[in-house]
Design an enzyme around this catalytic site. Sequence first.
Site, PDB file in Angstrom:
ATOM      1  N   LYS A 126     -13.764  29.439 -25.294  1.00  0.00           N
ATOM      2  CA  LYS A 126     -12.968  30.671 -25.421  1.00  0.00           C
ATOM      3  C   LYS A 126     -12.305  30.784 -26.794  1.00  0.00           C
ATOM      4  O   LYS A 126     -12.397  31.827 -27.446  1.00  0.00           O
ATOM      5  CB  LYS A 126     -11.889  30.718 -24.319  1.00  0.00           C
ATOM      6  CG  LYS A 126     -12.440  30.622 -22.911  1.00  0.00           C
ATOM      7  CD  LYS A 126     -11.344  30.596 -21.880  1.00  0.00           C
ATOM      8  CE  LYS A 126     -10.423  29.380 -21.937  1.00  0.00           C
ATOM      9  NZ  LYS A 126     -11.082  28.087 -21.700  1.00  0.00           N
ATOM     10  N   SER A 166     -11.588  24.710 -19.574  1.00  0.00           N
ATOM     11  CA  SER A 166     -11.185  24.164 -20.859  1.00  0.00           C
ATOM     12  C   SER A 166     -12.429  23.605 -21.547  1.00  0.00           C
ATOM     13  O   SER A 166     -13.237  22.917 -20.917  1.00  0.00           O
ATOM     14  CB  SER A 166     -10.160  23.048 -20.630  1.00  0.00           C
ATOM     15  OG  SER A 166      -9.815  22.462 -21.861  1.00  0.00           O
ATOM     16  N   SER A 220      -7.072  30.862 -17.354  1.00  0.00           N
ATOM     17  CA  SER A 220      -6.758  31.823 -16.274  1.00  0.00           C
ATOM     18  C   SER A 220      -7.634  31.580 -15.040  1.00  0.00           C
ATOM     19  O   SER A 220      -8.503  32.389 -14.727  1.00  0.00           O
ATOM     20  CB  SER A 220      -6.854  33.261 -16.772  1.00  0.00           C
ATOM     21  OG  SER A 220      -8.005  33.508 -17.546  1.00  0.00           O
TER      22      SER A 220
END
Length: 531
Positions: A369, A365, A437
């Site tokens: 992304k 996190s 993921s």
Amino acid sequence: MTEPNAERRVVVGGQTAPASALASALGGQAGTPRLVVADHAGRSGFLKRLLEGDAPTACGVVAVAAGAAFDGDLRRQLFVLAGLGIQPLAIAITGLGEGDAGRFAASSEAVRAALADLGAPMAIVPVAAGGAAVPTWHYGADLTATLRGSLGSGPLRLAVVGAATLGGQPAYRARVLSGSVAAGEGLVFSPSNRLAKVTAVTGEGESVVLHLDADPGVGAGEIASHEGSPPVETDVFIGHMVWLAAGGPVVERTYTLRRGNGDVAVRIQSVDSAAGEAIKATFRTGSLIALDPFERYPATGWFRLYDGAALAACGTMGMRGYADQRFLITVRATNIVRVEHAVSTELRARRNGHRSGVLWMTGLSGSGKSTISIEVEKRLFEKGYQVYVLDGDNVRHGLNSNLGFSPEDRAENIRRVGEVAALFARAGVIVLTAFISPYRSDRDRARAAFREGFHEIYVHADLETCEARDPKGLYKKARKGEIKDFTGISAPYEAPENPELGIDTGRYGVEDSVRMVVDYIDRHFALRVAA
Ligand code: ADP
């Protein structure tokens, strides 16, 4: 059906209390099965005698004197007992008198804290000074009752030995690892996930023949259980071990995992902690295996690890932070036939002027992304690409709003995103996904959904950098304990082993990072030069 043997040996360990103090507590009562005390107190002798296995062993007791520290040696002895499959295990707090209820409570608490990562399934039982009667303030079971009570209990676990043809009826030879089975019951075989109903059980003791209504077509080593209490299915687990071989565990080396249902090859993915011989490591298998976490079912939650022919370690299996993958592979729908499209993905690619595919961004996190994928989407759109971003937070508002952050829900979240991304890709679109993921198994499954055009992009920045950015304030909350199972802090992140592209956002700025992805897409996806 799985009656324990009439006579069972009790292994007694412990340094701070003499094993002989337990002998009278255990031997003083009549009845079957008789518990025979094998006095293995004393450090090196304890391990040696156990490994030599000079008599069948049923139970293990580790003695701790009330008030004494539950130190590394005792912990080690418990791991050895558990890792050798010696069940049940009990911890006896010895030397307690009539006024000692408080001392017992304090000692139990200390033991529980020391064994927290094992899930502490062991019974903790008081033993009066001199090994005599149970103190009157204790209302629970005494040591003998505790050990007898759990013998042969636990959910049904049958290790398939092989198929047996009996007058055309499907039948299998199996060994009972725990629990009992009867005609009329439904079984699930793991890891194949096949079902069958028992029509009859023959054989005796630990070796049985299961007569089934239909042939599940399973091989040796599968575990049969009742449908309601199956083992976990996974290709990753945590081993808590006592390392016995010379030289420590070797990351990336392949070992043999030996359990009641046979052998399987495992690879050490990482060594997560090492305190002397007590090793915690993450293991990976080539395909799904069935296992019981020790904290849930101690009777089958242990293993021995072999390096070639040599015993390297023994220990217990844990799943902390990892998902049971059974439901991800369970296919409930039948009679499904795929429809062929008249417009192929190839035709769509030709019209679009670019191939389609999935660019799967993974990373902690705050690694970047979302920022990168949103900007890349914009640039590609301007260049004439068909492109769409699937973002973690957006998908969780709709498609996946019924999922939380448990390991199982995270796995299901990624399974759905992988399938949706594959649908988009078949429709001709370049899909960018922005999900943490954290699990390799989940990403591999997403890859399998669109193998022909799946590109894993590892968006990397170290934990300190991500935590300093903390764009959503999540790290702060996680550090305060307000978010449990937070990746990187209280839940694992498994970095990709061979990503198609890696972007170090700790080193490069947003502009450079975005350009790397756009360049990569131009190189791998364009069929004619885009505007
Ligand atoms: P994630 O989607 O991985 O959780 P975000 O994109 O939401 O991460 O947040 C990343 C944060 O890091 C943003 O505040 C962004 O401005 C900053 N950042 C710094 N350098 C980079 C980089 N090279 N790439 C992407 N983001 C970066």
